[in-house]
Design an enzyme around this catalytic site. Structure first.
Site, short mmCIF file in Angstrom:
data_model
loop_
_atom_site.label_atom_id
_atom_site.label_comp_id
_atom_site.label_asym_id
_atom_site.label_seq_id
_atom_site.Cartn_x
_atom_site.Cartn_y
_atom_site.Cartn_z
N GLU A 89 0.84 -1.21 0.00
CA GLU A 89 0.00 0.00 0.00
C GLU A 89 0.86 1.25 0.00
OE1 GLU A 89 -3.10 -0.20 -1.22
OE2 GLU A 89 -3.53 -1.59 0.41
N THR A 141 2.88 2.08 -2.17
CA THR A 141 4.19 1.78 -2.75
C THR A 141 4.21 2.10 -4.24
OG1 THR A 141 3.37 -0.48 -2.91
CG2 THR A 141 4.89 -0.01 -1.11
N GLU A 176 -6.52 9.90 -15.07
CA GLU A 176 -6.89 10.16 -13.66
C GLU A 176 -6.05 11.30 -13.07
OE1 GLU A 176 -8.57 7.33 -11.45
OE2 GLU A 176 -8.48 8.60 -9.67
N ASP A 214 -4.28 0.75 -9.50
CA ASP A 214 -5.69 0.43 -9.72
C ASP A 214 -5.98 0.15 -11.20
OD1 ASP A 214 -5.65 1.13 -7.09
OD2 ASP A 214 -6.70 3.03 -7.35
N TYR A 257 -3.74 12.07 0.91
CA TYR A 257 -3.02 11.23 -0.06
C TYR A 257 -1.89 12.04 -0.70
CZ TYR A 257 -2.33 7.91 -3.93
OH TYR A 257 -1.79 7.02 -4.84
C1 GLA Z 1 -5.22 4.50 -4.17
C2 GLA Z 1 -4.45 4.90 -5.43
C3 GLA Z 1 -3.39 3.85 -5.80
C4 GLA Z 1 -2.52 3.50 -4.60
C5 GLA Z 1 -3.37 3.22 -3.36
C6 GLA Z 1 -2.54 3.04 -2.13
O1 GLA Z 1 -5.97 3.34 -4.44
O2 GLA Z 1 -5.34 5.05 -6.51
O3 GLA Z 1 -2.62 4.32 -6.88
O4 GLA Z 1 -1.59 4.53 -4.35
O5 GLA Z 1 -4.30 4.25 -3.11
O6 GLA Z 1 -1.78 1.89 -2.22
#
Ligand code: GLA
Length: 376
Positions: A27, A29, A152, A164, A216
């Site tokens: 996560e 990363t 995105e 994702d 974030y």
């Molecule tokens: C969100 C982001 C991903 C990733 C996760 C954390 O889902 O869209 O790119 O950074 O958080 O692992």
């Protein structure tokens, strides 16, 4: 019922489905050029398209009932995930045929299960299909995640990594996707929980996602600043053996904690892949729990609801449990014995009620297919 069965009757020129995802481990990363290990959910978004004679595009959402029409103007809201893909394909030199699109999804929204990546990837799949059918170039699956991520980042404006979109595009049923977010090399790692008598329980904490975008972005900035101070391209370039040295070079305690999370999390992904390759699924549990503790104590992205779900799942027999996704709410994954998922889910529901939290949802998931064509 699949999401696709809720499309309006009639024939389409292209229909594709892309799934949501959970991340088994790894996560925060991805934007550090590190490693992730997501798998696709059975829940998916279906996008269907019909060519049209007039210029421009429309998209109709089965969920909201709205239709949004656009050509070159900037689109906001849910339709931005669709318009962003049209934009990025055109930016990449593709001639995107005008079309009417329909979209339907059973991926829970706002639960950290990548409902937005599912929209982006299914939209890209139908549009590439239309481009190909009108004589344009193909866009290989391996190249799509970067473009969808760019939509995105630059069109929608969320500074996310590539996990994702890669998961939604490239995952395979029965496997987790081991992705090197620097080279984009992938390996499909068998993850057959049922065969091992196990199940993956997803607990949607229903915690309101407060400040998720700004927090974030702040985590990401902190990692990038740390990499600069350490003289490396990205935190991926620090390994566990070099962690103490790296930490000794940083004065800021918060930054040290962020670095420790990322560096140890990369190692936990590698250890998880090794455990899966050795067929030792139960060993993944303790790595998941260590990942959660690192997110809670060092990365500081958990909330009381998810910490409670993890604690109660472990107290009731889970092999391991962790929050999955960006954080500040969202879902918890627990690796449990197949015959215990109901009792564990019930224990979590009771604990939520006792703490005055909104009731959580829970469901069992199996690693499912990535982007795929639907025949209608
Ligand atoms: C969100 C982001 C991903 C990733 C996760 C954390 O889902 O869209 O790119 O950074 O958080 O692992």
């Amino acid at each position: 019922m699949t999401a696709g069965s809720r499309l309006p009757e009639g024939s389409y020129d292209a229909v594709w489905a892309s799934p949501g995802r959970v991340n088994l481990i790894g996560e925060h990363t991805d934007y550090n050029d590190g490693f992730v290990l997501p798998f696709a959910l059975p829940h998916s978004t279906v996008v269907a398209a019909r060519r049209r004679a007039e210029p421009g595009w429309t998209v109709t959402s089965e969920q909201t009932g709205e239709t949004v029409a656009f050509q070159d103007e900037k689109v906001e809201g849910w339709a931005a995930y669709v318009a962003g893909i049209v934009w990025v394909l055109r930016e990449a030199g593709h001639d995107v045929p005008p079309a009417d699109l329909w979209i339907t999804s059973d991926v829970p929204f706002g639960a950290g299960l990548s409902s937005s990546a599912a929209i982006e990837c299914a939209t890209m799949a139908v549009l590439v299909d239309l481009i190909r059918a009108s004589g344009g170039a193909d866009l290989p699956m391996q190249l799509r995640p970067r473009l969808a991520q760019r939509a995105e980042n630059e069109y929608v404006g969320a500074p996310t990594g590539i996990m994702d979109q890669a998961a939604s595009t490239l995952c395979r049923a029965g496997h987790a996707l081991f992705l090197d977010c620097r080279s984009l090399a992938t390996e499909q790692v068998p993850f057959d929980v049922a065969e091992a008598g196990l199940a993956v329980l997803v607990i949607d904490s229903k915690a309101p996602h407060a400040h998720v975008t700004s927090e974030y972005a702040a985590r990401r900035r902190s990692c990038e600043d740390a990499a600069k101070l350490l003289g490396v391209t990205a935190l991926r370039d620090v390994d566990v053996a070099g962690l103490d040295d790296a930490l000794a070079q940083l004065d800021d305690e918060v930054m040290r904690r962020r670095v420790r999370h990322v560096v140890t999390e990369d190692q936990r992904v590698l250890d998880t892949v090794a455990a899966l390759r050795a067929g030792n699924l139960r060993a993944v549990g303790s790595l998941m729990t260590a990942s959660h503790e690192s997110m809670r104590d060092d990365y500081e992205i958990t909330v009381p609801q998810v910490d409670t779900a993890v604690r109660v799942a472990l107290e009731h027999g889970a092999y391991g449990a962790r929050m999955t996704g960006g954080g500040f709410g969202g879902c918890v994954l627990a690796l449990v014995n197949e015959d215990e998922h109901e009792s564990i889910a019930a224990a979590v529901r009771e604990a939520f009620a006792a703490n005055g939290f909104a009731p959580p949802d829970s469901f069992v998931v199996t690693p499912s297919a990535g982007t795929r064509k639907i025949s209608r």
